[in-house]
Design an enzyme around this catalytic site. Structure first.
Site, PDB file in Angstrom:
ATOM      1  N   HIS A   1      29.701  46.958  32.243  1.00 52.70           N
ATOM      2  CA  HIS A   1      30.836  46.462  31.821  1.00 52.70           C
ATOM      3  C   HIS A   1      32.035  46.794  30.840  1.00 52.70           C
ATOM      4  O   HIS A   1      32.644  46.407  30.370  1.00 52.70           O
ATOM      5  CB  HIS A   1      30.410  44.971  31.063  1.00 52.70           C
ATOM      6  CG  HIS A   1      29.601  44.129  31.979  1.00 52.70           C
ATOM      7  ND1 HIS A   1      30.202  43.438  33.052  1.00 52.70           N
ATOM      8  CD2 HIS A   1      28.123  43.612  31.815  1.00 52.70           C
ATOM      9  CE1 HIS A   1      29.114  42.585  33.420  1.00 52.70           C
ATOM     10  NE2 HIS A   1      28.229  42.833  32.869  1.00 52.70           N
TER      11      HIS A   1
ATOM     12  N   SER B   1      25.743  42.911  37.607  1.00 52.48           N
ATOM     13  CA  SER B   1      26.177  41.776  36.673  1.00 52.48           C
ATOM     14  C   SER B   1      27.791  41.551  36.835  1.00 52.48           C
ATOM     15  O   SER B   1      28.583  42.344  37.181  1.00 52.48           O
ATOM     16  CB  SER B   1      26.152  42.192  35.219  1.00 52.48           C
ATOM     17  OG  SER B   1      26.716  41.308  34.431  1.00 52.48           O
TER      18      SER B   1
ATOM     19  N   GLU C   1      35.298  41.498  37.554  1.00 53.17           N
ATOM     20  CA  GLU C   1      34.589  43.000  38.079  1.00 53.17           C
ATOM     21  C   GLU C   1      32.999  42.672  38.173  1.00 53.17           C
ATOM     22  O   GLU C   1      32.141  41.575  37.863  1.00 53.17           O
ATOM     23  CB  GLU C   1      34.871  43.818  36.783  1.00 53.17           C
ATOM     24  CG  GLU C   1      34.273  43.512  35.208  1.00 53.17           C
ATOM     25  CD  GLU C   1      32.671  43.686  34.883  1.00 53.17           C
ATOM     26  OE1 GLU C   1      31.937  44.326  35.749  1.00 53.17           O
ATOM     27  OE2 GLU C   1      32.295  43.350  33.891  1.00 53.17           O
TER      28      GLU C   1
END
Length: 178
Positions: A64, A112, A137
């Site tokens: 992330h 994720s 994303e």
């Protein structure tokens, strides 16, 4: 979190094919994650359409971190199971080569999603049902939030036994959760 960005983890083992291609489920529909959220079928549809309409792509990040892109997602789509992704780790990016090594060794096995909730409501069990999200994303991550979202090669339509097995495993998991 800044700008309303939320993160959801979906675990499993990505499949490395053709050197640097990975694929799997970044999210699974109908299953409560460890935070009590459930992504519903169709939650990504409008967002994916908007991204495509702009000629843009959902980003592939490492853990992330927006300063650490490691590849590109070539295909992202919803199917009956969840949000399926296929992409390439870019060999000219040092971190992508490291990620490929970690994936092949089984040290990294999760995906994720980074998103902003547009529409959600609580069900009678107190879980938040995400009905529309803006997908920003999909990251490769160390720790998945949704262990049932196993990643791997997408089954072909001519292999219904894979879909039946997956459905049976999901049903068993939900039954055990009560």
């Amino acid at each position: 979190m800044k700008s309303g960005l939320e993160l959801k983890f979906a675990g499993g083992k990505p499949v490395m094919t053709e050197g640097s291609v990975i694929e799997g489920y970044a999210s699974r529909f109908g299953l409560a994650d460890q935070g009590g959220d459930v992504v519903t079928r169709g939650a990504f549809a409008a967002s994916l359409k908007r991204v495509a309409g702009r000629g843009d792509k959902v980003r592939m990040l490492w853990q992330h971190d927006p300063t650490r892109p490691i590849g590109v997602w070539d295909e992202i789509r919803e199917d009956e199971t969840g949000l399926w992704v296929r992409g390439r780790l870019l060999p000219d990016v040092g971190l992508a080569r490291e990620a490929a090594t970690l994936i092949e060794a089984g040290a990294i096995d999760g995906l994720s999603i980074g998103y902003r909730t547009l529409r959600a409501h609580k069900d009678d069990r107190g879980r938040r049902l995400l009905t529309e999200v803006e997908l920003w994303e999909v990251s490769l991550v160390t720790f998945p939030m949704l262990p049932e979202a196993k990643l791997g090669r997408k089954g072909r339509d001519d292999e219904p036994e894979h879909d039946e097995l997956a459905a049976a495993l999901v049903a068993a998991t939900e039954a055990l959760r009560g």
